[in-house]
Enzyme design. Structure first.
Site, PDB file in Angstrom:
ATOM      1  N   LYS A 159      -3.728   3.104  -4.202  1.00 40.90           N
ATOM      2  CA  LYS A 159      -2.289   3.305  -4.085  1.00 40.90           C
ATOM      3  C   LYS A 159      -1.665   2.256  -4.994  1.00 40.90           C
ATOM      4  O   LYS A 159      -1.244   1.199  -4.554  1.00 40.90           O
ATOM      5  CB  LYS A 159      -1.848   3.150  -2.629  1.00 40.90           C
ATOM      6  CG  LYS A 159      -0.640   4.009  -2.271  1.00 40.90           C
ATOM      7  CD  LYS A 159      -0.414   4.055  -0.775  1.00 40.90           C
ATOM      8  CE  LYS A 159       0.921   4.669  -0.471  1.00 40.90           C
ATOM      9  NZ  LYS A 159       0.988   6.111  -0.812  1.00 40.90           N
TER      10      LYS A 159
HETATM   11  C1  LIG Z   1       0.186  10.546  -3.925  1.00 42.47           C
HETATM   12  C2  LIG Z   1       0.085  10.516  -2.414  1.00 42.47           C
HETATM   13  N1  LIG Z   1      -0.785  11.377  -1.808  1.00 42.47           N
HETATM   14  C3  LIG Z   1      -0.928  11.396  -0.453  1.00 42.47           C
HETATM   15  C4  LIG Z   1      -0.173  10.572   0.359  1.00 42.47           C
HETATM   16  C5  LIG Z   1      -0.424  10.642   1.869  1.00 42.47           C
HETATM   17  O1  LIG Z   1      -1.186   9.499   2.249  1.00 42.47           O
HETATM   18  P1  LIG Z   1      -1.076   8.940   3.730  1.00 42.47           P
HETATM   19  O2  LIG Z   1       0.268   8.302   3.856  1.00 42.47           O
HETATM   20  O3  LIG Z   1      -2.199   7.933   3.841  1.00 42.47           O
HETATM   21  O4  LIG Z   1      -1.240  10.106   4.662  1.00 42.47           O
HETATM   22  C6  LIG Z   1       0.758   9.651  -0.213  1.00 42.47           C
HETATM   23  C7  LIG Z   1       1.557   8.733   0.702  1.00 42.47           C
HETATM   24  N2  LIG Z   1       2.885   8.453   0.172  1.00 42.47           N
HETATM   25  C8  LIG Z   1       3.479   7.235   0.690  1.00 42.47           C
HETATM   26  C9  LIG Z   1       4.593   6.743  -0.201  1.00 42.47           C
HETATM   27  C10 LIG Z   1       5.830   7.624  -0.213  1.00 42.47           C
HETATM   28  C11 LIG Z   1       6.903   7.053  -1.126  1.00 42.47           C
HETATM   29  O5  LIG Z   1       7.812   7.814  -1.451  1.00 42.47           O
HETATM   30  O6  LIG Z   1       6.795   5.863  -1.470  1.00 42.47           O
HETATM   31  C12 LIG Z   1       3.955   7.426   2.139  1.00 42.47           C
HETATM   32  O7  LIG Z   1       3.948   8.588   2.632  1.00 42.47           O
HETATM   33  O8  LIG Z   1       4.272   6.395   2.766  1.00 42.47           O
HETATM   34  C13 LIG Z   1       0.869   9.616  -1.615  1.00 42.47           C
HETATM   35  O9  LIG Z   1       1.719   8.764  -2.235  1.00 42.47           O
END
Ligand SMILES: Cc1[nH+]cc(COP(=O)(O)O)c(CN[C@@H](CCC(=O)O)C(=O)O)c1O
Length: 307
Positions: A159
């Site tokens: 991330k």
């Molecule tokens: C590219 C991506 N893919 C999948 C996910 C889902 O991952 P998880 O949260 O572990 O289920 C997130 C979370 N995106 C984070 C950031 C959002 C933002 O706008 O900043 C979030 O959902 O917190 C992503 O950024």
């Protein structure tokens, strides 16, 4: 929109938001060399509870390792700092944003020997990620002209801040096209994920979790798979899915910490299923929200209560 973050944990100290500053010479500000997490704390009968704190902290350290960024704290210290930040700000529920980055001690592209990382933890209130309307009626998606980057171009399993230039471009163009969110394909045209969420589809009662090696390994995705199986659904991992498989699905939904479980009712101007939020999707959303708010004893294992 001003973010009300109250006290921010910065390199070991809780400071007022106005004092939480970084140098304009910070490497990460110039080159995107930061790593971060998105975590939520939810109000429960026993006070705020942070959802799957350990898994998020572990992913933060994995992201840092991929960038060769050294976080000068242990995972346990970061986890307790997160709890302390939620407690000090008195949140009943909030979104939690830990961030670690290469600071201002190196010039040029090479971030090394710029370590140890600077670290901050901010919290703020964040409602429905795509808005209440998208939850009620289903979100509208458009396939983005921006593709998800291959795993040998950018580290999608980290991330990392720099990865989100891809997400930001896709998101801006999706909104400009009148949609709520972007659907990103990989270079071969297979569905990867949303700009900030993982994707699922339902067909004849079977739930398919889209799997792609370039995707962020979603913690919400993992949780929803476990919940769906506990509810008796068959869940399959879906590889190399082309977008028309989504067009003809009975339901499509997205998962993410910010997005929680959000139904999708339209993709590229084609209604999905009945064109409204899917029934199985909304059942999964209901149980997920019961789980994160401590109403399901079988999922209390995922909660860290902020006493
Ligand atoms: C590219 C991506 N893919 C999948 C996910 C889902 O991952 P998880 O949260 O572990 O289920 C997130 C979370 N995106 C984070 C950031 C959002 C933002 O706008 O900043 C979030 O959902 O917190 C992503 O950024």
């Amino acid at each position: 929109t001003r973010i009300h973050a109250g006290k921010i944990w910065l390199n070991g100290e809780l400071v007022p938001q106005e004092e939480a500053k970084v140098s304009v010479l910070a490497h990460a500000l110039h080159y995107g060399t930061s790593v971060f997490e998105g975590i939520r704390a939810y109000a429960t009968d026993e006070g705020p509870a942070i959802f799957r704190l350990e898994e998020h902290v572990e992913r933060l350290f994995h992201s840092a390792k991929i960038l060769r960024l050294e976080i000068p704290y242990t995972p346990e210290q970061i986890a307790s700092a997160i709890v302390e930040t939620v407690r000090t700000n008195g949140w009943k529920s909030c979104y939690i944003r830990p961030l670690a980055w290469f600071g201002a001690t190196s010039l040029g592209v090479n971030p090394l020997p710029n370590n140890p990382a600077d670290v901050m933890i901010a919290t703020w209130e964040w409602g429905a990620y795509l808005g209440e309307e998208a939850v009620r009626k289903g979100a509208k998606l458009v396939t983005s002209s921006w593709r998800r980057f291959p795993g040998d171009v950018m580290p999608g399993k980290a991330k990392a801040g720099g990865n989100y230039v891809n997400s930001a471009l896709a998101k801006m163009d999706a909104l400009a096209a009148g949609a709520d969110e972007a659907l990103l394909l990989d270079k071969e045209g297979y569905v990867a994920e949303g700009s900030g969420e993982n994707l699922f589809f339902v067909k004849n009662g079977v739930i398919h979790a889209i799997e792609h090696s370039v995707n962020l390994p979603g913690i919400t995705r993992d949780s929803v798979i476990e919940i769906a199986e506990d509810l008796g659904f068959t869940v399959k991992e879906a590889y190399r899915v082309t977008r028309e498989i989504l067009f003809t699905a009975d339901e499509v939904f997205m998962t993410g910490t910010a997005a929680e479980v959000t139904p999708v009712s339209m993709i590229d101007h084609r209604p999905i299923g009945t064109g409204s939020a899917g029934e199985i999707t909304m059942q999964l959303r209901k149980v997920y929200l019961e789980a994160v708010t401590g109403q399901r004893s079988e999922y209390r294992k995922w909660l860290t209560f902020v006493k």
